[in-house]
Enzyme design. Structure first.
Site, PDB file in Angstrom:
ATOM      1  N   GLU A 192       3.512  -7.858   7.729  1.00 24.82           N
ATOM      2  CA  GLU A 192       2.247  -8.467   7.329  1.00 24.82           C
ATOM      3  C   GLU A 192       2.369  -9.579   6.299  1.00 24.82           C
ATOM      4  O   GLU A 192       1.650  -9.592   5.295  1.00 24.82           O
ATOM      5  CB  GLU A 192       1.280  -7.393   6.821  1.00 24.82           C
ATOM      6  CG  GLU A 192       0.890  -6.377   7.876  1.00 24.82           C
ATOM      7  CD  GLU A 192      -0.351  -5.572   7.504  1.00 24.82           C
ATOM      8  OE1 GLU A 192      -0.698  -5.527   6.311  1.00 24.82           O
ATOM      9  OE2 GLU A 192      -0.973  -5.008   8.422  1.00 24.82           O
ATOM     10  N   GLU A 238       0.980  -0.815  14.105  1.00 23.02           N
ATOM     11  CA  GLU A 238       0.080  -0.021  13.258  1.00 23.02           C
ATOM     12  C   GLU A 238      -1.310  -0.031  13.860  1.00 23.02           C
ATOM     13  O   GLU A 238      -1.787  -1.075  14.306  1.00 23.02           O
ATOM     14  CB  GLU A 238      -0.040  -0.609  11.833  1.00 23.02           C
ATOM     15  CG  GLU A 238       1.150  -0.387  10.935  1.00 23.02           C
ATOM     16  CD  GLU A 238       0.917  -0.889   9.501  1.00 23.02           C
ATOM     17  OE1 GLU A 238      -0.240  -0.981   9.048  1.00 23.02           O
ATOM     18  OE2 GLU A 238       1.924  -1.212   8.849  1.00 23.02           O
ATOM     19  N   TYR A 296      -6.653  -2.890  13.063  1.00 27.27           N
ATOM     20  CA  TYR A 296      -7.528  -1.786  12.652  1.00 27.27           C
ATOM     21  C   TYR A 296      -8.955  -1.982  13.177  1.00 27.27           C
ATOM     22  O   TYR A 296      -9.910  -1.862  12.429  1.00 27.27           O
ATOM     23  CB  TYR A 296      -7.482  -1.648  11.131  1.00 27.27           C
ATOM     24  CG  TYR A 296      -6.132  -1.123  10.658  1.00 27.27           C
ATOM     25  CD1 TYR A 296      -5.905   0.243  10.573  1.00 27.27           C
ATOM     26  CD2 TYR A 296      -5.088  -1.991  10.366  1.00 27.27           C
ATOM     27  CE1 TYR A 296      -4.669   0.733  10.184  1.00 27.27           C
ATOM     28  CE2 TYR A 296      -3.845  -1.499   9.970  1.00 27.27           C
ATOM     29  CZ  TYR A 296      -3.641  -0.148   9.879  1.00 27.27           C
ATOM     30  OH  TYR A 296      -2.419   0.349   9.500  1.00 27.27           O
ATOM     31  N   ASP A 324       0.809  -1.218   0.000  1.00 29.21           N
ATOM     32  CA  ASP A 324       0.000   0.000   0.000  1.00 29.21           C
ATOM     33  C   ASP A 324       0.848   1.276   0.000  1.00 29.21           C
ATOM     34  O   ASP A 324       0.669   2.145   0.845  1.00 29.21           O
ATOM     35  CB  ASP A 324      -0.920  -0.059   1.239  1.00 29.21           C
ATOM     36  CG  ASP A 324      -1.884   1.105   1.306  1.00 29.21           C
ATOM     37  OD1 ASP A 324      -2.320   1.571   0.245  1.00 29.21           O
ATOM     38  OD2 ASP A 324      -2.183   1.557   2.433  1.00 29.21           O
TER      39      ASP A 324
HETATM   40  C1  BDP Z   1      -1.356  -2.373   6.539  1.00 34.79           C
HETATM   41  C2  BDP Z   1      -0.002  -2.119   5.917  1.00 34.79           C
HETATM   42  C3  BDP Z   1       0.255  -0.680   5.538  1.00 34.79           C
HETATM   43  C4  BDP Z   1      -1.016  -0.047   5.019  1.00 34.79           C
HETATM   44  C5  BDP Z   1      -2.035  -0.040   6.131  1.00 34.79           C
HETATM   45  C6  BDP Z   1      -3.365   0.606   5.698  1.00 34.79           C
HETATM   46  O1  BDP Z   1       1.066  -2.624   6.698  1.00 34.79           O
HETATM   47  O2  BDP Z   1       1.291  -0.635   4.587  1.00 34.79           O
HETATM   48  O3  BDP Z   1      -0.799   1.234   4.514  1.00 34.79           O
HETATM   49  O4  BDP Z   1      -2.297  -1.354   6.553  1.00 34.79           O
HETATM   50  O5  BDP Z   1      -4.235  -0.103   5.230  1.00 34.79           O
HETATM   51  O6  BDP Z   1      -1.951  -3.328   5.777  1.00 34.79           O
HETATM   52  O7  BDP Z   1      -3.494   1.824   5.829  1.00 34.79           O
END
Ligand code: BDP
Length: 603
Positions: free
Chosen positions: A416, A509, A472, A165
């Site tokens: 990931e 993240e 997330y 991404d």
């Molecule tokens: C994860 C990735 C990252 C993406 C992020 C997203 O590690 O590179 O930019 O999520 O979805 O999958 O914002």
């Protein structure tokens, strides 16, 4: 690998600036010049070529990108050699000197060198041509989906669909230098040390790779330049009273290595290093024997105009913003950052989690990211990917480059990957071991876990030291349902802890796309209020768990991506916009992070 640096016996010349540039076919042969080709144009080094060319096809071009410049070499003494040094060329490089293939390098984020031959030194002028190829496929890191498209006019066009991404920026991304060193020179310096139990004194042991000379002298200097200890390589040099490198309180010693031929100085190199202890124990991440709490960011090397090209002003501003908001760390997501950035982090006391470009090791990743995408085929990542060779190479190169950096406290083997699919364990076991074998400082090793590889499904977590999660809840899952998000997040963290009670857990993240200027009274995703509420919900759970040792948000700033249904001119999960304006959430973080101490938050 040593950074090119001036010393009594070394000179460094800058080859940045204007080069001639062309995409597509070119064959340097020693007689021709790229500047004579009417299709060629000007380019600057270092930068990504993509945005500065101002042409859609050139921006998205995949294939060979040619750079050329003519050098009038300075005189090189009989007992010296001249070395061309590339900070990085993305992704594959071929270097030609007067039409002769003089060097090659695979991998877009680590430095490489080409030593000039006697013949090259005699050539006047010397034509330096560099081919930067930006193709990615299932043998490269990062992983790209490579295809060849037949155009209506019959032409074949190469296409790379990023399996990750961020935009596939390319070109000569980092400085190009020519430096001289003695023929008998210092090739590498490895600084090791053993701290006493009370962390008050240390024995420093320095390994030196060098050409044959009569004597090698190693000296340890403090920040004022005073020599504290002196001896030979591999000999314990005792520092009675050590000033530790601490998060946000850096102290850097200098390890000076000198080669002598009798009494005559042959070569000299000064390597900065910090002394600090890193250990993972009882579900804590200890720096200098105290529990450290990671507050910070996943980042990108990404700025307007330069793309992924070195932007030292942006690097300094970013780290000043990082300090201002009360953070203490970042991860080099998703590739090794420039040597200049690592040196800066060392000096500013910023803690770094250091990552190789192992991203996209997940078949159909883009489809998985695209919420509307229907995956027809079952994933078969570990039979499809042929990246092992590239992966080993980049781990070797990263450890070789970054081993002496005090800022680096942990290595990342991949971001990931599909660690829940059959074959993952077989793929990763030897790579994790490779890090452990190569790193003399024995830093912890981690793998950044993807949401699908939940506790119980993941096949590799027992092999690593810290459970690093990209999660997330409240965004890709439980979208706009923050109460559910809290429940599910807590549940998952408790499951991980039950499985691995001795391993610390942190987030590498978490984030929510936010368009600055969008507001709402309600829980509406993409608004500045939702970003605040999203983080508050996550933090409530983090603060309730003693084994949760850090929060690195996704992302420091908005950044450019490939186009997709869920990207609005890039990824907008930044706390700052792409031009580094703060979003509303920055105030929330500043309040939170300035109240959380770096050490001893969860004793
Ligand atoms: C994860 C990735 C990252 C993406 C992020 C997203 O590690 O590179 O930019 O999520 O979805 O999958 O914002």
């Amino acid at each position: 690998m040593l950074y090119p640096q001036l010393s009594a016996k070394r000179k460094v010349y800058d080859l940045n600036g204007l080069w001639q540039f062309k995409q597509g076919n070119y064959a340097p042969n020693g007689q021709n010049r790229l500047s004579d080709d009417p299709e060629s144009e000007l380019m600057v080094v270092p930068t990504s070529f993509n945005d500065v060319l101002v042409d859609k096809d050139k921006r998205l071009f995949i294939g060979d990108n040619w750079y050329e410049r003519v050098i009038d070499l300075p005189e090189i003494a009989e007992d010296e050699e001249a070395v061309l040094r590339f900070g990085s060329v993305t992704h594959q490089a071929k270097v030609y000197l007067n039409g002769r293939l003089a060097g090659e390098h695979k991998g877009g984020f680590t430095p490489f060198e080409v030593v000039l031959t006697e013949k090259d030194l005699a050539e006047k002028p010397l034509v330096l041509s560099v081919c930067a190829n930006n193709e990615l496929n299932y043998t490269t890191l990062p992983v790209g989906n490579y295809l060849e498209k037949k155009m209506p006019d019959g032409r074949i066009k190469k296409v790379v669909k990023e399996n990750f991404d961020f935009f596939n920026y390319a070109g000569i991304h980092r400085p190009v230098k020519l430096y001289t060193r003695p023929k008998h020179h210092i090739e590498d310096i490895i600084v090791q040390y053993e701290l006493s139990d009370d962390l008050k004194s240390a024995e420093v042991m320095v390994k030196v790779e060098a050409g044959a000379v009569s004597k090698v002298v190693v000296s340890i200097l403090d920040e004022t330049g005073k020599v504290l200890a002196q001896g030979a390589p591999d000999q314990a040099l005792v520092l009675e009273s050590v000033t530790l490198w601490q998060p946000l309180k850096a102290y850097l010693y200098t390890c000076r290595v000198e080669l002598f031929d009798g009494d005559k100085l042959v070569d000299r190199y000064d390597e900065a290093f910090g002394i600090r202890k890193v250990e993972v124990k009882n579900a804590q991440f200890l720096i200098n024997d105290q529990p450290f709490y990671f507050k910070g960011f996943g980042k990108h090397e990404d700025t307007y105009i330069n793309g992924r090209g070195l932007n030292e002003a942006a690097n300094l501003m970013d780290l000043n913003l990082l300090k201002d908001i009360g953070a203490n760390s970042f991860r080099t997501s998703h590739y090794p950052y420039s040597e200049e950035m690592m040196r800066l982090a060392d000096r500013m006391g910023i803690v770094v989690i250091d990552e190789v470009p192992a991203v996209g090791l997940f078949q159909n990743f883009t489809a998985a990211l695209d919420l509307l995408g229907d995956k027809a085929e079952p994933d078969n990542t570990w039979t499809v990917m042929k990246t092992k060779e590239a992966h080993e190479a980049v781990i070797r190169e990263l450890v070789k480059r970054d081993k002496n950096h005090a800022c680096v406290v942990m290595w990342v083997v991949a971001n990931e990957p599909s660690s829940h699919e059959a074959g993952a364990r077989e793929y990763f076991e030897s790579l994790i071991q490779l890090y452990r074998d190569l790193d003399q400082q024995k830093r912890p090793v981690t793998l950044v876990n993807i949401m699908m590889a939940m506790p119980g499904k993941d096949l590799v977590a027992d092999l690593i030291d810290v459970i690093c999660l990209n999660r997330y809840y409240g965004w890709y899952k439980d979208h706009a349902e923050l109460e559910d998000a809290k429940v599910h997040l807590k549940q998952e963290l408790e499951d991980w802890h039950r499985l691995y009670p001795d391993k610390p857990i942190m987030f590498t993240e978490y984030g929510a796309d936010t368009l600055p200027g969008y507001h709402s009274l309600w829980d509406i995703p993409y608004t500045e209020e939702y970003q605040c509420d999203y983080y508050k919900a996550n933090h409530e759970v983090f603060d309730s768990l003693p084994y949760f040792v850090g929060e690195q948000v996704w992302n420091f700033a908005d950044f450019e991506t490939n186009v997709s249904l869920i990207r609005v001119k890039g990824n907008h999960k930044g706390l700052f916009s792409r031009n580094r304006d703060p979003k509303q959430v920055v105030r929330l973080f500043k309040e939170r992070w300035t109240a959380i101490p770096n050490l001893g938050y969860k004793p």
